[in-house]
Motif scaffolding. Structure first.
Motif, mmCIF file in Angstrom:
data_model
loop_
_atom_site.group_PDB
_atom_site.id
_atom_site.type_symbol
_atom_site.label_atom_id
_atom_site.label_comp_id
_atom_site.label_asym_id
_atom_site.label_seq_id
_atom_site.Cartn_x
_atom_site.Cartn_y
_atom_site.Cartn_z
ATOM 1 N N ALA A 155 47.228 39.858 43.548
ATOM 2 C CA ALA A 155 46.094 39.601 44.444
ATOM 3 C C ALA A 155 46.323 38.326 45.257
ATOM 4 O O ALA A 155 45.974 38.266 46.438
ATOM 5 N N ALA A 156 46.924 37.315 44.639
ATOM 6 C CA ALA A 156 47.173 36.055 45.353
ATOM 7 C C ALA A 156 48.164 36.263 46.496
ATOM 8 O O ALA A 156 47.960 35.755 47.605
ATOM 9 N N VAL A 157 49.226 37.023 46.242
ATOM 10 C CA VAL A 157 50.227 37.249 47.290
ATOM 11 C C VAL A 157 49.624 38.059 48.430
ATOM 12 O O VAL A 157 49.779 37.715 49.613
ATOM 13 N N LEU A 158 48.915 39.133 48.101
ATOM 14 C CA LEU A 158 48.323 39.957 49.160
ATOM 15 C C LEU A 158 47.193 39.214 49.877
ATOM 16 O O LEU A 158 47.022 39.363 51.091
ATOM 17 N N GLY A 159 46.439 38.406 49.144
ATOM 18 C CA GLY A 159 45.419 37.581 49.784
ATOM 19 C C GLY A 159 46.048 36.581 50.743
ATOM 20 O O GLY A 159 45.523 36.325 51.829
ATOM 21 N N GLY A 160 47.196 36.040 50.343
ATOM 22 C CA GLY A 160 47.923 35.136 51.231
ATOM 23 C C GLY A 160 48.382 35.829 52.493
ATOM 24 O O GLY A 160 48.260 35.279 53.602
ATOM 25 N N LEU A 161 48.889 37.049 52.343
ATOM 26 C CA LEU A 161 49.315 37.815 53.528
ATOM 27 C C LEU A 161 48.122 38.085 54.436
ATOM 28 O O LEU A 161 48.219 37.938 55.667
ATOM 29 N N ARG A 162 46.981 38.463 53.849
ATOM 30 C CA ARG A 162 45.775 38.711 54.648
ATOM 31 C C ARG A 162 45.394 37.460 55.433
ATOM 32 O O ARG A 162 45.081 37.536 56.627
ATOM 33 N N GLU A 163 45.435 36.297 54.783
ATOM 34 C CA GLU A 163 45.093 35.050 55.474
ATOM 35 C C GLU A 163 46.104 34.726 56.570
ATOM 36 O O GLU A 163 45.732 34.219 57.637
ATOM 37 N N ALA A 164 47.379 35.012 56.345
ATOM 38 C CA ALA A 164 48.397 34.770 57.375
ATOM 39 C C ALA A 164 48.128 35.642 58.604
ATOM 40 O O ALA A 164 48.235 35.185 59.747
ATOM 41 N N VAL A 165 47.772 36.894 58.365
ATOM 42 C CA VAL A 165 47.474 37.814 59.473
ATOM 43 C C VAL A 165 46.236 37.349 60.233
ATOM 44 O O VAL A 165 46.214 37.345 61.470
ATOM 45 N N LEU A 166 45.200 36.942 59.503
ATOM 46 C CA LEU A 166 43.983 36.463 60.157
ATOM 47 C C LEU A 166 44.257 35.169 60.930
ATOM 48 O O LEU A 166 43.772 34.998 62.055
ATOM 49 N N VAL A 185 54.364 32.626 51.648
ATOM 50 C CA VAL A 185 55.005 32.779 50.337
ATOM 51 C C VAL A 185 55.488 31.423 49.833
ATOM 52 O O VAL A 185 55.339 31.098 48.649
ATOM 53 N N ASP A 186 56.033 30.616 50.723
ATOM 54 C CA ASP A 186 56.476 29.275 50.323
ATOM 55 C C ASP A 186 55.298 28.438 49.829
ATOM 56 O O ASP A 186 55.427 27.676 48.865
ATOM 57 N N ALA A 187 54.150 28.578 50.493
ATOM 58 C CA ALA A 187 52.950 27.840 50.075
ATOM 59 C C ALA A 187 52.490 28.303 48.695
ATOM 60 O O ALA A 187 52.056 27.486 47.864
ATOM 61 N N LEU A 188 52.596 29.598 48.421
ATOM 62 C CA LEU A 188 52.224 30.107 47.106
ATOM 63 C C LEU A 188 53.187 29.601 46.038
ATOM 64 O O LEU A 188 52.787 29.356 44.895
ATOM 65 N N LYS A 189 54.420 29.434 46.427
ATOM 66 C CA LYS A 189 55.432 28.972 45.470
ATOM 67 C C LYS A 189 55.251 27.486 45.159
ATOM 68 O O LYS A 189 55.335 27.067 44.009
ATOM 69 N N ALA A 190 54.986 26.675 46.187
ATOM 70 C CA ALA A 190 54.984 25.226 46.003
ATOM 71 C C ALA A 190 53.608 24.585 46.106
ATOM 72 O O ALA A 190 53.426 23.456 45.678
#
Length: 198
Positions: A155-166, A185-190
């Motif tokens: 959910a975190a990765v897909l939520g991140g993708l949704r926010e990137a698209v928005l 993805v880098d932000a989720l990692k670090a």
């Protein structure tokens, strides 16, 4: 043979409905893309539109690639870190969409950012995609698909993708969307970097 023909006809009808809805939305806004007007534009009956898309917002959101995403994820190298596997799969999907029809992708993203009903439905469909990808990740990592960590991670990765698209849509779609995906993805990692101390 007959079932293959039926499936091709179904896909063609869905594509025509989608194209009609997007033409109307691009010209006159999403509110103008009523079921009746979409049906007229696509030269089908309103009941056909509803049969294929019971939720109107799915016409601009659904592109039927969840199964493909799941297959891509299952095909990633066995020892690959889950986050890198999802990065590769989502980058491939975004790259394909950009290459296939950039104008369509821009319109979809604009509607996601500007129309509350489309954004709300995006959240629901993202959750559905997440459940499929969580199953694949669970199989790859030897965990249960309902494992909390698997669900939260996906959910975190897909939520991140949704926010990137928005973010991309809200900032005029001028940035490189693939670069934003990698930043996400880098932000989720670090996590976000702390500001440098003076």
């Amino acid at each position: 043979m007959a079932s293959g023909l039926r499936e091709r006809k179904k896909r063609r009808t869905r594509a025509e409905i989608r194209a009609a809805a997007r033409r109307i939305a691009a010209a006159d806004g999403w509110e103008a893309a009523t079921i009746e007007r979409i049906a007229r534009e696509a030269e089908v009956s309103p009941s056909t539109v509803v049969r294929h898309f019971p939720v109107r917002e799915d016409i601009v959101l659904t592109d039927e690639d969840d199964e493909h995403l799941e297959a891509l994820l299952r095909a990633r190298p066995a020892g690959e870190e889950p986050l890198e596997s999802l990065r590769a799969v989502l980058a491939a999907a975004v790259g394909t969409a950009l290459e296939a029809d950039p104008a369509e992708l821009r319109l979809r993203c604009r509607l996601m950012a500007e129309v509350p009903a489309v954004r709300a439905r995006l959240t629901e469909t993202t959750a559905e995609t997440g459940r499929r990808l969580a199953r694949a990740l669970a199989d790859r990592t030897g965990r249960d698909p309902d494992d909390l960590e698997v669900r939260v991670f996906t959910a975190a990765v897909l939520g991140g993708l949704r926010e990137a698209v928005l973010y991309w849509a809200e900032h005029g779609r001028a940035d490189d969307l693939l670069a934003l995906l990698h930043r996400t993805v880098d932000a989720l990692k670090a996590g976000p970097a702390l500001p440098a101390r003076p």
